[in-house]
Write a protein that holds these residues in place. Structure first.
Motif, PDB file in Angstrom:
ATOM      1  N   THR A 151       0.835  -1.190   0.000  1.00 24.22           N
ATOM      2  CA  THR A 151       0.000   0.000   0.000  1.00 24.22           C
ATOM      3  C   THR A 151       0.877   1.251   0.000  1.00 24.22           C
ATOM      4  OG1 THR A 151      -1.710  -1.191   1.211  1.00 24.22           O
ATOM      5  CG2 THR A 151      -1.833   1.212   1.224  1.00 24.22           C
ATOM      6  N   THR A 192      -0.161   5.718  -5.063  1.00 22.45           N
ATOM      7  CA  THR A 192      -0.390   4.727  -6.113  1.00 22.45           C
ATOM      8  C   THR A 192      -1.783   4.139  -5.990  1.00 22.45           C
ATOM      9  OG1 THR A 192       1.977   4.156  -6.065  1.00 22.45           O
ATOM     10  CG2 THR A 192       0.482   2.626  -7.198  1.00 22.45           C
ATOM     11  N   PRO A 193      -2.748   4.628  -6.780  1.00 24.61           N
ATOM     12  CA  PRO A 193      -4.105   4.070  -6.722  1.00 24.61           C
ATOM     13  C   PRO A 193      -4.101   2.574  -7.009  1.00 24.61           C
ATOM     14  CG  PRO A 193      -4.060   6.111  -8.012  1.00 24.61           C
ATOM     15  CD  PRO A 193      -2.632   5.731  -7.741  1.00 24.61           C
ATOM     16  N   GLY A 194      -4.870   1.830  -6.231  1.00 26.58           N
ATOM     17  CA  GLY A 194      -4.973   0.390  -6.426  1.00 26.58           C
ATOM     18  C   GLY A 194      -3.886  -0.415  -5.756  1.00 26.58           C
ATOM     19  N   SER A 195      -2.884   0.263  -5.189  1.00 24.73           N
ATOM     20  CA  SER A 195      -1.817  -0.488  -4.517  1.00 24.73           C
ATOM     21  C   SER A 195      -2.352  -1.140  -3.260  1.00 24.73           C
ATOM     22  CB  SER A 195      -0.639   0.437  -4.179  1.00 24.73           C
ATOM     23  OG  SER A 195      -1.033   1.470  -3.286  1.00 24.73           O
ATOM     24  N   GLU A 201       0.548   5.521  -0.691  1.00 21.77           N
ATOM     25  CA  GLU A 201      -0.442   6.599  -0.780  1.00 21.77           C
ATOM     26  C   GLU A 201      -0.557   7.188  -2.182  1.00 21.77           C
ATOM     27  OE1 GLU A 201      -1.400  10.938   1.349  1.00 21.77           O
ATOM     28  OE2 GLU A 201       0.182   9.630   2.140  1.00 21.77           O
TER      29      GLU A 201
END
Length: 359
Positions: A181, A185-188, A183
Motif C-alpha cells: 500500500t 499509487t491508486p490500487g496499490s 499513498e
C-alpha cells in the motif's frame, strides 16, 4: 477495496478429473526494497521491481482426483530428481492457501520444477518458484470455475504467490510491479502486486546482467532477515524512506530520468544491506568482490558517463542495470573489468520481462 475474502471462491460449477499444466515464471529484482514483514506475508513497506525475462522457474503441475480427501498429497521433483527438502515449504504453502483453494485435498499432485539459474544464489528462486506454482494452481481452479476472468486469475495468482514467498507476488504479471500500500499509487495493496505502466520507453528494454559473485547458500535466509526488522533501531525510518523513494522512482520511471533512477536504485541497495549490518544479530551478505564490483561501476560511470548502475538483492551477487542502447559498451566493460570478480567467471545476461507464461 479488495480484501482476503475476495479470493475465497464460491461453490465450483466445473469439474476436472486429471491433467497437467506447465508455466514459467521469472524472478524479479526490486528497485525499492521490501525488508521486514508483518503476519501473513504482509510487507512492512511497499516495493517496486523489474520483472526479469530469462531467470525463471519452469513448473509442470500434474493432478489426478483422489477417492478420499483427508490430507495434502503430492510428489515433488526438482530438475528431474525427488527433492524431499522442498516438501515442508510446499506443505506450509498449501496450508496457507487452502481456504482460498478448497480443492487442494481433492487431488494428488505431481510437481516437477526446475530453474534456469543457480538455486539459492541471491537470485530470487523462491519468487519465481512460488509464482510458477500459483499460476499452475489457478489454471486448475479455472477448470473448476470456467467463468473466471483474466484479471481475477492474475490478481489471485499474485495473492497466492505472496503467501508462499512475499516477493513472488511481483513475478506474476507486468514488467514493472508495485507491491504494498502506497499513498501515491491508486490500487496499490499489501495483498498482491499491481503492474506499474507509466514507464518511459527507455526502461521497457532495460538490461540486467547478474554477476555471480557467490553461488552458494546464503549464511542467513531472507526469512530470518525479515524477522530481524522487528525491533530494529532504524526500522521505522527505513519504512518511511521506502515510501519516499517509491514516490521518487515512479517519477524517474515515468520521465526517463536516468540520473535520479540511478541514485535511488543504488541507495536502496546499500540501505538494504545497511539494515542487515545494523540488526541484532548483525550479518553481512556482501562479499569483498561485491564491493570491488561496486567501486569499479562507480569509477566506470564517472569516467564514461555511461548510465550504468547496480542493485543488490539479499545476497552477494550484483545486478548491473543499464539501457539497451549502451549494452555493447557495458558488456565490454563487464568482460574486461568485472568477470574476474565472479565465481568461475560466471554471469547471466537478462532483461526486462513481462511475467508468468503458459507453456
Amino acid at each position: 477495496m479488495v480484501t482476503e475474502q475476495h479470493f475465497v471462491p464460491q461453490p465450483y460449477t466445473g469439474s476436472a478429473q486429471n491433467g497437467s499444466f506447465s508455466w514459467s515464471a521469472p524472478s524479479n529484482i526490486a528497485l525499492v526494497k521490501y525488508w521486514g514483514k508483518k503476519a501473513n506475508q504482509i510487507p512492512a513497506n511497499p516495493s517496486i521491481s523489474f520483472t526479469l525475462s530469462d531467470c525463471k522457474t519452469i513448473t509442470t503441475l500434474g493432478f489426478s482426483q483422489k477417492e478420499s480427501n483427508g490430507a495434502f498429497s503430492f510428489n515433488l521433483l526438482f530438475e528431474g530428481q525427488p527433492k524431499e527438502s522442498f516438501r515442508p515449504k510446499i506443505e506450509k504453502f498449501f496450508e496457507r492457501v487452502a481456504v482460498y483453494l478448497p480443492f487442494l485435498k481433492d487431488y494428488h499432485f505431481t510437481i516437477d520444477t526446475r530453474n534456469t539459474f543457480p538455486h539459492s544464489s541471491g537470485i530470487a528462486s523462491s519468487a519465481s518458484g512460488m509464482a510458477a506454482m500459483a499460476v499452475n494452481l489457478m489454471s486448475l481452479e479455472r477448470l473448476l470455475n470456467p467463468d473466471m476472468t483474466d484479471d481475477y486469475f492474475y490478481q489471485k495468482a499474485s495473492f497466492l504467490a505472496r503467501l508462499g514467498s512475499g516477493s513472488a507476488c511481483r513475478s506474476v504479471k507486468g514488467s514493472t510491479v508495485i507491491w504494498g500500500t502506497h499513498e501515491g499509487t491508486p490500487g496499490s495493496t499489501d495483498l498482491f502486486g499491481i503492474p506499474f505502466t507509466d514507464v518511459h520507453e527507455v526502461f521497457t528494454t532495460y538490461q540486467d546482467t547478474i554477476l555471480l559473485v557467490d553461488k552458494g547458500e546464503k549464511q542467513v535466509s531472507s526469512t530470518l532477515g525479515h524477522d530481524l526488522m522487528h525491533g530494529h533501531p532504524y526500522a521505522e525510518r527505513r519504512f518511511a524512506q521506502a515510501h519516499e523513494n517509491l514516490t521518487a522512482i515512479k517519477q524517474s520511471l515515468a520521465t526517463g530520468d536516468l540520473d535520479s533512477f540511478i541514485k535511488i536504485t543504488e541507495s536502496e541497495a546499500l540501505t538494504l544491506h545497511a539494515m542487515m549490518m545494523t540488526s541484532q544479530p548483525y550479518f553481512i551478505l556482501m562479499k569483498p568482490n561485491t564491493l570491488e564490483i561496486i567501486n569499479k561501476i562507480w569509477q566506470y560511470r564517472a569516467e564514461t558517463a555511461v548510465p550504468v548502475c547496480f542493485t543488490l538483492d539479499a545476497g552477494a551477487n550484483v545486478h548491473i542495470l543499464y539501457p539497451e542502447n549502451v549494452a555493447d559498451k557495458v558488456l565490454q566493460f563487464i568482460k574486461k573489468e568485472l568477470v574476474g570478480y565472479c565465481q568461475n567467471n560466471q554471469y547471466i545476461c537478462d532483461k526486462i520481462g513481462v511475467g508468468a507464461s503458459s507453456i
